[in-house]
Design a protein around this motif. Structure first.
Motif, short mmCIF file in Angstrom:
data_model
loop_
_atom_site.label_atom_id
_atom_site.label_comp_id
_atom_site.label_asym_id
_atom_site.label_seq_id
_atom_site.Cartn_x
_atom_site.Cartn_y
_atom_site.Cartn_z
N LEU A 1 -15.03 7.63 4.14
CA LEU A 1 -16.30 7.47 3.46
C LEU A 1 -16.23 8.22 2.13
CD1 LEU A 1 -18.80 8.20 6.39
CD2 LEU A 1 -18.19 5.96 5.46
N THR A 2 -16.91 7.70 1.14
CA THR A 2 -16.96 8.36 -0.16
C THR A 2 -18.33 9.00 -0.36
OG1 THR A 2 -17.66 6.31 -1.24
CG2 THR A 2 -15.29 6.79 -1.19
N SER A 3 -18.33 10.07 -1.10
CA SER A 3 -19.59 10.73 -1.47
C SER A 3 -19.36 11.43 -2.81
CB SER A 3 -20.03 11.73 -0.39
OG SER A 3 -19.03 12.72 -0.19
N THR A 4 -20.41 11.99 -3.35
CA THR A 4 -20.30 12.65 -4.65
C THR A 4 -20.90 14.05 -4.57
OG1 THR A 4 -20.48 10.53 -5.80
CG2 THR A 4 -20.90 12.51 -7.09
N GLU A 5 -20.16 15.01 -5.08
CA GLU A 5 -20.67 16.38 -5.17
C GLU A 5 -21.46 16.47 -6.48
OE1 GLU A 5 -19.03 20.91 -4.43
OE2 GLU A 5 -17.66 19.36 -5.18
N ALA A 6 -22.74 16.19 -6.36
CA ALA A 6 -23.59 16.04 -7.55
C ALA A 6 -23.75 17.33 -8.33
CB ALA A 6 -24.95 15.51 -7.14
N LEU A 7 -23.58 18.51 -7.68
CA LEU A 7 -23.80 19.78 -8.36
C LEU A 7 -22.66 20.13 -9.30
CD1 LEU A 7 -25.26 21.92 -5.42
CD2 LEU A 7 -26.49 20.69 -7.23
N SER A 8 -21.53 19.44 -9.15
CA SER A 8 -20.40 19.71 -10.04
C SER A 8 -20.64 19.03 -11.39
CB SER A 8 -19.10 19.18 -9.42
OG SER A 8 -18.84 19.81 -8.19
N ASP A 9 -20.04 19.58 -12.40
CA ASP A 9 -20.16 19.00 -13.74
C ASP A 9 -18.77 18.90 -14.36
OD1 ASP A 9 -21.18 17.97 -16.05
OD2 ASP A 9 -21.78 19.93 -16.87
N PRO A 10 -18.21 17.69 -14.45
CA PRO A 10 -18.82 16.41 -14.05
C PRO A 10 -18.82 16.25 -12.52
CG PRO A 10 -16.57 16.05 -14.74
CD PRO A 10 -16.85 17.50 -15.01
#
Length: 391
Positions: free
Chosen positions: A305-314
């Motif tokens: 499954l894919t997900s995104t660590e939104a708190l990281s920049d980028p």
């Protein structure tokens, strides 16, 4: 139009329920035609325990046997077997009713039902350092003795054709050691594959035609990998064939080996996700410079499954191990599990998780139509659950 005199057979009571009418799909009809022309047996087997739906198996396909109720009765008529041929009975106009049918049996192509292998082989895993055992072995949990589960046992009990069973054993990484089925520990499998890749490079052997004996000897002498185990692993991940000089050569399936090495790394991230770029770098390092160009997430579809660590920049893309092989085989339960994990799926995300429960794309689309609702949005088509599932 011909006319016949109908009468009940003298043994009609005893024969009631003894006839079944089977409707053959076109491919099975051709199989029977070929068998008749060659005066051979079509090789059909009906499999199923008392608590299972029956299936009919050919050499390479499995069909579910379904009962279809008829709106009108059908009569099975022949000459009465009790008639004396010497008596004055008009064979052309007199027939006997042997049975009355209210249903026909329909054959529907089906995926092989291999999931019971998990139960039969639980506790039988082959790992590094395992030795041969007697015909009876001790259950680690309760100290009880249990019989080995052999290849012939699987042929008799697993609802699959011989070709599908062999393919299933290979795909599930199940060894056949002296007739007994033993699942190979996946960590040990990864080790063997990495050793094969290392020895191809160190021995300067071409992966398209590598001599089998030097590879087997290297794994046995340097790493205590039994020859029969290593040989079966090589057969799973390529083709072993005579080279015409009395030796054998191994043509490695590069994508299959690279995929399995990637899965070996990904399995350690079933609870803690891994950054996609870090995973790809580790994967490339494991397969070596020669094969790193084959590394691609497309090889692992249906296993993560894919997900995104939104708190990281980028934002960082993350991967979590989520194999379709661990999901329920029942379609309804499969979709329930998928929609509990994610309420919305894109088509290209959900279809890899359905390939092992649908025989083809048409059957897969039927399952999606039955269990999911398609929603078209500017970003594409999304699938949501038709039923509500509570987490």
């Amino acid at each position: 139009m011909s006319e016949f005199d109908l009468r009940f057979s003298s043994s009609s009571l005893a024969e009631t329920g003894s006839f079944k009418l089977l409707e053959l799909p076109p491919d099975l009809y051709k199989l029977f035609e070929g068998a008749v022309e060659s005066a051979s047996q079509p090789g059909l087997t009906i499999k199923g325990a008392s608590d299972e739906d029956a299936v009919l198996c050919t050499a390479d396909k499995t069909y579910t046997v379904r009962s279809v109720v008829l709106s009108n009765k059908m009569l099975v008529v022949t000459r009465d077997p009790a008639d004396n041929p010497e008596e004055d009975v008009d064979e052309d106009t007199t027939v006997a009713i042997r049975d009355q049918l209210t249903e026909i049996l329909e054959l529907v192509p089906s995926v092989p039902r291999l999931h019971k292998l998990n139960a039969f082989l639980r506790g039988r895993e082959y790992d590094e350092g395992h030795e041969d055992e007697d015909s009876m072995s001790e259950d680690e949990e309760g100290g009880k003795k249990k019989l080995k589960f052999t290849y012939e046992d699987a042929r008799a009990t697993i609802q699959a054709s011989d070709a599908e069973l062999d393919r299933g054993l290979r795909d599930r990484r199940i060894l056949i050691l002296k007739g007994e089925l033993r699942p190979l520990a996946l960590s040990h499998l990864t080790t063997i594959l990495e050793l094969l890749l290392t020895n191809l490079v160190s021995l300067s052997l071409p992966h398209t035609a590598a001599p089998v004996s030097p590879l087997l000897a290297a794994l046995e002498d340097d790493h205590d990998i039994r020859r029969e185990v290593a040989r079966q692993v090589m057969a799973w991940f390529g083709r072993i064939a005579p080279d015409g000089s009395g030796s054998e050569k191994w043509e490695m399936d590069v994508n299959a080996v690279v995929k399995e090495v990637g899965l070996g790394i990904l399995r350690t991230h079933n609870s803690e996700p891994v950054a996609e770029m870090a995973f790809l770098e580790q994967w490339k390092k494991a397969v070596g410079d020669t094969f790193e160009e084959r590394v691609s997430l497309a090889l692992l579809l249906g296993n993560f499954l894919t997900s995104t660590e939104a708190l990281s920049d980028p934002p960082v893309s993350l991967l979590t191990y989520f194999p379709s092989s661990a999901l329920p085989v029942d379609p309804g339960a499969r979709f329930s599990e998928l929609f509990l994990v994610r309420p919305r799926w894109k088509a290209d995300e959900i279809t890899p998780f359905l390939s092992d429960i649908a025989i083809d794309g048409k059957e897969r689309d039927k399952l999606l139509l039955k269990h999911a609702r398609a929603i078209t949005e500017p970003g594409g088509v999304w699938y949501t659950a038709r039923a509500k599932y509570n987490a």
